[in-house]
Design a protein around this motif. Structure first.
Motif, PDB file in Angstrom:
ATOM      1  N   MET A   1       0.849  -1.158   0.000  1.00 28.81           N
ATOM      2  CA  MET A   1       0.000   0.000   0.000  1.00 28.81           C
ATOM      3  C   MET A   1       0.897   1.224   0.000  1.00 28.81           C
ATOM      4  O   MET A   1       1.889   1.268   0.695  1.00 28.81           O
ATOM      5  N   GLN A   2       0.547   2.193  -0.788  1.00 35.09           N
ATOM      6  CA  GLN A   2       1.331   3.413  -0.874  1.00 35.09           C
ATOM      7  C   GLN A   2       0.523   4.563  -0.303  1.00 35.09           C
ATOM      8  O   GLN A   2      -0.664   4.683  -0.559  1.00 35.09           O
ATOM      9  N   VAL A   3       1.187   5.389   0.490  1.00 31.41           N
ATOM     10  CA  VAL A   3       0.532   6.514   1.147  1.00 31.41           C
ATOM     11  C   VAL A   3       1.109   7.799   0.582  1.00 31.41           C
ATOM     12  O   VAL A   3       2.313   7.958   0.490  1.00 31.41           O
ATOM     13  N   CYS A  38       8.661   2.187  13.344  1.00 34.99           N
ATOM     14  CA  CYS A  38       7.876   2.121  12.113  1.00 34.99           C
ATOM     15  C   CYS A  38       7.100   0.811  12.032  1.00 34.99           C
ATOM     16  O   CYS A  38       6.584   0.440  10.985  1.00 34.99           O
ATOM     17  N   VAL A  39       7.026   0.094  13.145  1.00 32.55           N
ATOM     18  CA  VAL A  39       6.245  -1.145  13.223  1.00 32.55           C
ATOM     19  C   VAL A  39       5.165  -0.931  14.283  1.00 32.55           C
ATOM     20  O   VAL A  39       5.458  -0.602  15.429  1.00 32.55           O
ATOM     21  N   PHE A  40       3.917  -1.122  13.864  1.00 43.81           N
ATOM     22  CA  PHE A  40       2.765  -0.940  14.748  1.00 43.81           C
ATOM     23  C   PHE A  40       2.008  -2.255  14.851  1.00 43.81           C
ATOM     24  O   PHE A  40       1.805  -2.941  13.850  1.00 43.81           O
ATOM     25  N   VAL A  41       1.596  -2.603  16.072  1.00 41.89           N
ATOM     26  CA  VAL A  41       0.924  -3.880  16.313  1.00 41.89           C
ATOM     27  C   VAL A  41      -0.348  -3.643  17.112  1.00 41.89           C
ATOM     28  O   VAL A  41      -0.370  -2.819  18.032  1.00 41.89           O
ATOM     29  N   LYS A  42      -1.378  -4.383  16.748  1.00 42.22           N
ATOM     30  CA  LYS A  42      -2.604  -4.372  17.545  1.00 42.22           C
ATOM     31  C   LYS A  42      -3.011  -5.815  17.777  1.00 42.22           C
ATOM     32  O   LYS A  42      -3.153  -6.591  16.840  1.00 42.22           O
ATOM     33  N   LYS A  43      -3.165  -6.169  19.066  1.00 40.86           N
ATOM     34  CA  LYS A  43      -3.638  -7.501  19.437  1.00 40.86           C
ATOM     35  C   LYS A  43      -5.096  -7.370  19.841  1.00 40.86           C
ATOM     36  O   LYS A  43      -5.449  -6.499  20.627  1.00 40.86           O
ATOM     37  N   PHE A  44      -5.925  -8.251  19.304  1.00 40.81           N
ATOM     38  CA  PHE A  44      -7.355  -8.205  19.567  1.00 40.81           C
ATOM     39  C   PHE A  44      -7.718  -9.229  20.636  1.00 40.81           C
ATOM     40  O   PHE A  44      -6.990 -10.199  20.873  1.00 40.81           O
ATOM     41  N   ASP A  57       7.127   5.946   2.134  1.00 41.58           N
ATOM     42  CA  ASP A  57       5.711   6.254   1.938  1.00 41.58           C
ATOM     43  C   ASP A  57       4.924   4.994   1.580  1.00 41.58           C
ATOM     44  O   ASP A  57       3.888   5.044   0.948  1.00 41.58           O
ATOM     45  N   ASN A  58       5.436   3.855   1.991  1.00 44.49           N
ATOM     46  CA  ASN A  58       4.761   2.581   1.765  1.00 44.49           C
ATOM     47  C   ASN A  58       4.479   1.906   3.091  1.00 44.49           C
ATOM     48  O   ASN A  58       5.148   2.155   4.088  1.00 44.49           O
ATOM     49  N   LEU A  85      -2.105  -1.401  -3.204  1.00 45.00           N
ATOM     50  CA  LEU A  85      -1.376  -2.166  -4.208  1.00 45.00           C
ATOM     51  C   LEU A  85      -1.680  -3.664  -4.118  1.00 45.00           C
ATOM     52  O   LEU A  85      -0.977  -4.475  -4.713  1.00 45.00           O
ATOM     53  N   GLU A  86      -2.718  -4.011  -3.347  1.00 43.97           N
ATOM     54  CA  GLU A  86      -3.169  -5.404  -3.179  1.00 43.97           C
ATOM     55  C   GLU A  86      -2.095  -6.262  -2.508  1.00 43.97           C
ATOM     56  O   GLU A  86      -1.304  -5.759  -1.743  1.00 43.97           O
ATOM     57  N   LEU A  87      -2.084  -7.563  -2.838  1.00 45.88           N
ATOM     58  CA  LEU A  87      -1.135  -8.476  -2.206  1.00 45.88           C
ATOM     59  C   LEU A  87       0.297  -8.136  -2.602  1.00 45.88           C
ATOM     60  O   LEU A  87       0.598  -7.979  -3.786  1.00 45.88           O
ATOM     61  N   ALA A  88       1.143  -8.045  -1.618  1.00 44.10           N
ATOM     62  CA  ALA A  88       2.549  -7.737  -1.885  1.00 44.10           C
ATOM     63  C   ALA A  88       3.223  -8.941  -2.524  1.00 44.10           C
ATOM     64  O   ALA A  88       3.043 -10.075  -2.087  1.00 44.10           O
ATOM     65  N   LYS A  89       3.981  -8.675  -3.559  1.00 47.85           N
ATOM     66  CA  LYS A  89       4.777  -9.717  -4.210  1.00 47.85           C
ATOM     67  C   LYS A  89       6.250  -9.541  -3.888  1.00 47.85           C
ATOM     68  O   LYS A  89       7.050 -10.433  -4.081  1.00 47.85           O
ATOM     69  N   LYS A  90       6.569  -8.338  -3.373  1.00 52.46           N
ATOM     70  CA  LYS A  90       7.943  -8.012  -3.050  1.00 52.46           C
ATOM     71  C   LYS A  90       7.967  -7.010  -1.913  1.00 52.46           C
ATOM     72  O   LYS A  90       7.111  -6.127  -1.844  1.00 52.46           O
ATOM     73  N   ILE A  91       8.930  -7.132  -1.015  1.00 57.35           N
ATOM     74  CA  ILE A  91       9.136  -6.139   0.039  1.00 57.35           C
ATOM     75  C   ILE A  91      10.633  -6.047   0.313  1.00 57.35           C
ATOM     76  O   ILE A  91      11.305  -7.062   0.501  1.00 57.35           O
ATOM     77  N   LEU A  92      11.139  -4.821   0.285  1.00 54.97           N
ATOM     78  CA  LEU A  92      12.551  -4.558   0.535  1.00 54.97           C
ATOM     79  C   LEU A  92      13.462  -5.482  -0.281  1.00 54.97           C
ATOM     80  O   LEU A  92      14.461  -5.993   0.214  1.00 54.97           O
TER      81      LEU A  92
END
Length: 188
Positions: A1-3, A38-44, A57-58, A85-92
């Protein structure tokens, strides 16, 4: 996702953007990790979780429940102009392969490794299963002794090569760490 967010381009605009993003995430019940802000977590309460990784910006969002991920995207889109950008196919630089049926995920740095091999003139090297055999020992006698050999060694970017290997080790190839420790500890 791009912001994308419109801010006046100043020396502090990146910081201002991050503070706005951070505030938005905290307001939605996400916690910033102590090790990487730059890492955010939410536990439900039902045991599920959502993790958001922000880089430049991603963002990369992972979680067990797609409805919770979609809810986060909707909330963020109220405050930020976003493109999904839907399902990521690549990261870093890592290729992501999924097998949803068996709930498996693979990360590959094949292209990165190929570039590293090219950079250090090793693209034509022959692969082996185990680069170091159990009885392998490094010795100070193997160090360059003549001025010519020492000058030749200065032309080899060892620190860059080790750094490149360490990036691969941290991301997808932990066995490289064993080899680096083994080779480094074998000097007599």
């Amino acid at each position: 996702m791009q912001v994308k967010e419109e801010l006046v381009r100043t020396k502090t605009s990146s910081r201002l953007w991050y503070k706005k993003f951070d505030s938005c995430m905290l307001n939605h019940g996400y916690n910033r990790t102590n090790t990487d802000h730059c890492v955010f977590v939410k536990k439900f309460s039902d045991g599920d979780f959502v993790i958001l990784l922000l880089y430049v910006d991603n963002m990369f969002i992972v979680g067990q429940d797609t409805n919770k991920i979609e809810k986060l995207k909707k909330e963020l889109s109220k405050s930020f102009a976003m493109k999904d950008l839907e399902l990521a196919k690549k990261i870093l630089g890592m290729k992501i392969t999924r097998d949803r049926a068996s709930k498996r995920l693979w990360l590959s740095q094949e292209k990165y490794i190929e570039k590293v091999l090219e950079r250090f003139n090793m693209a034509k090297s022959k692969p082996v299963n185990t680069p170091l055999v159990g009885h392998f020992k490094l010795s100070s006698a193997q160090c360059p002794t003549s001025d010519e050999e020492q000058e030749g060694m200065k032309q080899i970017p060892y620190a860059s090569a080790v750094g490149s290997l360490m990036y691969a080790m941290v991301c997808t190839r932990p066995e490289i760490g064993y080899l680096m420790i083994f080779a480094g500890g074998a000097v007599s």
